[in-house]
Structures are given as C-alpha cells and as structure tokens.
Design a protein around this motif. Sequence first.
Motif, PDB file in Angstrom:
ATOM      1  N   LEU A  76     -58.182 -18.362  26.489  1.00  0.00           N
ATOM      2  CA  LEU A  76     -57.309 -18.032  25.361  1.00  0.00           C
ATOM      3  C   LEU A  76     -58.114 -17.856  24.072  1.00  0.00           C
ATOM      4  O   LEU A  76     -57.780 -17.015  23.232  1.00  0.00           O
ATOM      5  CB  LEU A  76     -56.240 -19.108  25.188  1.00  0.00           C
ATOM      6  CG  LEU A  76     -55.183 -19.148  26.295  1.00  0.00           C
ATOM      7  CD1 LEU A  76     -54.291 -20.377  26.140  1.00  0.00           C
ATOM      8  CD2 LEU A  76     -54.351 -17.891  26.308  1.00  0.00           C
ATOM      9  N   ALA A  77     -59.189 -18.624  23.927  1.00  0.00           N
ATOM     10  CA  ALA A  77     -60.041 -18.502  22.741  1.00  0.00           C
ATOM     11  C   ALA A  77     -60.764 -17.161  22.715  1.00  0.00           C
ATOM     12  O   ALA A  77     -61.145 -16.681  21.647  1.00  0.00           O
ATOM     13  CB  ALA A  77     -61.046 -19.640  22.701  1.00  0.00           C
ATOM     14  N   HIS A  78     -60.951 -16.555  23.888  1.00  0.00           N
ATOM     15  CA  HIS A  78     -61.589 -15.241  23.966  1.00  0.00           C
ATOM     16  C   HIS A  78     -60.557 -14.103  23.929  1.00  0.00           C
ATOM     17  O   HIS A  78     -60.831 -12.985  24.377  1.00  0.00           O
ATOM     18  CB  HIS A  78     -62.459 -15.134  25.220  1.00  0.00           C
ATOM     19  CG  HIS A  78     -63.761 -15.848  25.088  1.00  0.00           C
ATOM     20  ND1 HIS A  78     -63.902 -17.189  25.391  1.00  0.00           N
ATOM     21  CD2 HIS A  78     -64.955 -15.428  24.635  1.00  0.00           C
ATOM     22  CE1 HIS A  78     -65.145 -17.554  25.153  1.00  0.00           C
ATOM     23  NE2 HIS A  78     -65.805 -16.507  24.689  1.00  0.00           N
ATOM     24  N   CYS A  79     -59.372 -14.420  23.399  1.00  0.00           N
ATOM     25  CA  CYS A  79     -58.309 -13.433  23.138  1.00  0.00           C
ATOM     26  C   CYS A  79     -57.762 -12.754  24.393  1.00  0.00           C
ATOM     27  O   CYS A  79     -57.360 -11.580  24.343  1.00  0.00           O
ATOM     28  CB  CYS A  79     -58.778 -12.395  22.128  1.00  0.00           C
ATOM     29  SG  CYS A  79     -59.199 -13.124  20.536  1.00  0.00           S
ATOM     30  N   ILE A  80     -57.743 -13.452  25.503  1.00  0.00           N
ATOM     31  CA  ILE A  80     -57.076 -12.934  26.698  1.00  0.00           C
ATOM     32  C   ILE A  80     -55.578 -13.183  26.487  1.00  0.00           C
ATOM     33  O   ILE A  80     -55.177 -14.324  26.243  1.00  0.00           O
ATOM     34  CB  ILE A  80     -57.568 -13.642  27.982  1.00  0.00           C
ATOM     35  CG1 ILE A  80     -59.086 -13.560  28.118  1.00  0.00           C
ATOM     36  CG2 ILE A  80     -56.867 -13.068  29.205  1.00  0.00           C
ATOM     37  CD1 ILE A  80     -59.653 -12.172  28.156  1.00  0.00           C
ATOM     38  N   PRO A  81     -54.741 -12.161  26.555  1.00  0.00           N
ATOM     39  CA  PRO A  81     -53.307 -12.360  26.322  1.00  0.00           C
ATOM     40  C   PRO A  81     -52.720 -13.368  27.316  1.00  0.00           C
ATOM     41  O   PRO A  81     -52.985 -13.283  28.525  1.00  0.00           O
ATOM     42  CB  PRO A  81     -52.699 -10.973  26.539  1.00  0.00           C
ATOM     43  CG  PRO A  81     -53.833 -10.031  26.358  1.00  0.00           C
ATOM     44  CD  PRO A  81     -55.067 -10.759  26.804  1.00  0.00           C
ATOM     45  N   PRO A  82     -51.937 -14.330  26.830  1.00  0.00           N
ATOM     46  CA  PRO A  82     -51.428 -15.390  27.707  1.00  0.00           C
ATOM     47  C   PRO A  82     -50.573 -14.879  28.859  1.00  0.00           C
ATOM     48  O   PRO A  82     -50.664 -15.408  29.973  1.00  0.00           O
ATOM     49  CB  PRO A  82     -50.598 -16.279  26.776  1.00  0.00           C
ATOM     50  CG  PRO A  82     -50.799 -15.788  25.414  1.00  0.00           C
ATOM     51  CD  PRO A  82     -51.555 -14.524  25.447  1.00  0.00           C
ATOM     52  N   ASP A  83     -49.750 -13.855  28.619  1.00  0.00           N
ATOM     53  CA  ASP A  83     -48.911 -13.352  29.713  1.00  0.00           C
ATOM     54  C   ASP A  83     -49.759 -12.687  30.792  1.00  0.00           C
ATOM     55  O   ASP A  83     -49.501 -12.840  31.987  1.00  0.00           O
ATOM     56  CB  ASP A  83     -47.837 -12.406  29.198  1.00  0.00           C
ATOM     57  CG  ASP A  83     -48.399 -11.249  28.393  1.00  0.00           C
ATOM     58  OD1 ASP A  83     -49.490 -11.390  27.810  1.00  0.00           O
ATOM     59  OD2 ASP A  83     -47.745 -10.188  28.342  1.00  0.00           O
ATOM     60  N   LEU A  84     -50.801 -12.004  30.394  1.00  0.00           N
ATOM     61  CA  LEU A  84     -51.722 -11.390  31.351  1.00  0.00           C
ATOM     62  C   LEU A  84     -52.489 -12.463  32.121  1.00  0.00           C
ATOM     63  O   LEU A  84     -52.673 -12.362  33.334  1.00  0.00           O
ATOM     64  CB  LEU A  84     -52.698 -10.457  30.627  1.00  0.00           C
ATOM     65  CG  LEU A  84     -53.724  -9.740  31.485  1.00  0.00           C
ATOM     66  CD1 LEU A  84     -53.033  -8.818  32.489  1.00  0.00           C
ATOM     67  CD2 LEU A  84     -54.680  -8.949  30.609  1.00  0.00           C
ATOM     68  N   LEU A  85     -52.885 -13.503  31.423  1.00  0.00           N
ATOM     69  CA  LEU A  85     -53.600 -14.614  32.056  1.00  0.00           C
ATOM     70  C   LEU A  85     -52.724 -15.283  33.116  1.00  0.00           C
ATOM     71  O   LEU A  85     -53.178 -15.530  34.239  1.00  0.00           O
ATOM     72  CB  LEU A  85     -54.031 -15.619  30.986  1.00  0.00           C
ATOM     73  CG  LEU A  85     -54.723 -16.883  31.450  1.00  0.00           C
ATOM     74  CD1 LEU A  85     -55.964 -16.569  32.264  1.00  0.00           C
ATOM     75  CD2 LEU A  85     -55.085 -17.749  30.255  1.00  0.00           C
ATOM     76  N   LEU A  86     -51.481 -15.559  32.772  1.00  0.00           N
ATOM     77  CA  LEU A  86     -50.569 -16.186  33.730  1.00  0.00           C
ATOM     78  C   LEU A  86     -50.358 -15.292  34.952  1.00  0.00           C
ATOM     79  O   LEU A  86     -50.393 -15.758  36.093  1.00  0.00           O
ATOM     80  CB  LEU A  86     -49.228 -16.483  33.051  1.00  0.00           C
ATOM     81  CG  LEU A  86     -48.232 -17.247  33.913  1.00  0.00           C
ATOM     82  CD1 LEU A  86     -48.590 -18.724  33.935  1.00  0.00           C
ATOM     83  CD2 LEU A  86     -46.835 -17.067  33.390  1.00  0.00           C
TER      84      LEU A  86
END
Length: 149
Positions: A76-86
């Motif tokens: 998340l600190a590297h700006c990966i969108p949370p919905d995409l990460l999930l």
Amino acid sequence: LPDALAERVAHYADGNLRKAVLQLEALKVRQYPFDVAAPLELPDWEQFVAQVAANVLDEQSPARLLAVRAKLYELLAHCIPPDLLLRRLADAIRPKLDASLHADVAAAAADYEHRMKLGSKPIFHIEAFIAKCMAIIKKFMVESVGGMM
C-alpha cells in the motif's frame, strides 16, 4: 515487433494498454531485437503479492498474519490500489486451494472489497480478508484430518 510476441503481450496484458507498454519496455531493455520466445515477467509488486499468497497458504497463524500485515503495508505504501491488491490476492490464493473452497474465498473477497469501499482504512479490510482466508483453510484442514480418523 514480431506478431507472435505482440499477441503474447496483448494476452498477458488482458486489455490493459499501460501493462502492455511496460512489458514491451522491459522486453526491450532485456533483449533487443525482440525474441519471440522471450519470457514475460510479472511486475515486482505482483510477484510480491504471489509471495504473500504463498505465506498465507503455508501457515495459518496469528504470527503469520502479523508478518503478512507488514507486507500489505509495504504494498500500500508503494501506491498499489487497495481494490486491485485484494483482487490479486484472491486470484493468487484461490487456484491453490481445493475446489470446494473457491466459492468461499470469492465470497469473502467480494464481501471485504465492498466493506473496503464503505470504510476508511483499506488495510483493515485486506487484513480481515487474509484472516478469513486463513480461517477457511484451517477449517478445511481440520475437517479433512478429522474425517480420516
């Protein structure tokens, strides 16, 4: 650019032009002129997500959840969108599970993605999804071993 390589990159990018351009740039840096058989590599963050999924599958414990939380914060600190990460976590975990668990993991992913949209801190919902997956896996393993005895 060979047509066969262009088709592979297009299929890999799944309609995402930005992802296709980044892959072509990486291929050009690695080897130019292009080789049709050149391997396509996942971006670093997707490889990291695969490692997180492997950690979840390897051990289901509070200590492992704490270790995974640190990795989630890093993503998340590297700006990966949370919905995409999930979504990527669910897609990485689901194929490695028994087929009877696929629906449970997909339902948990949908539920926590919806809650994440309504809530304020995405990390809580992603971590809750991971905890739910761990509980689903652990329950399945206990029931499987219990049925054998």
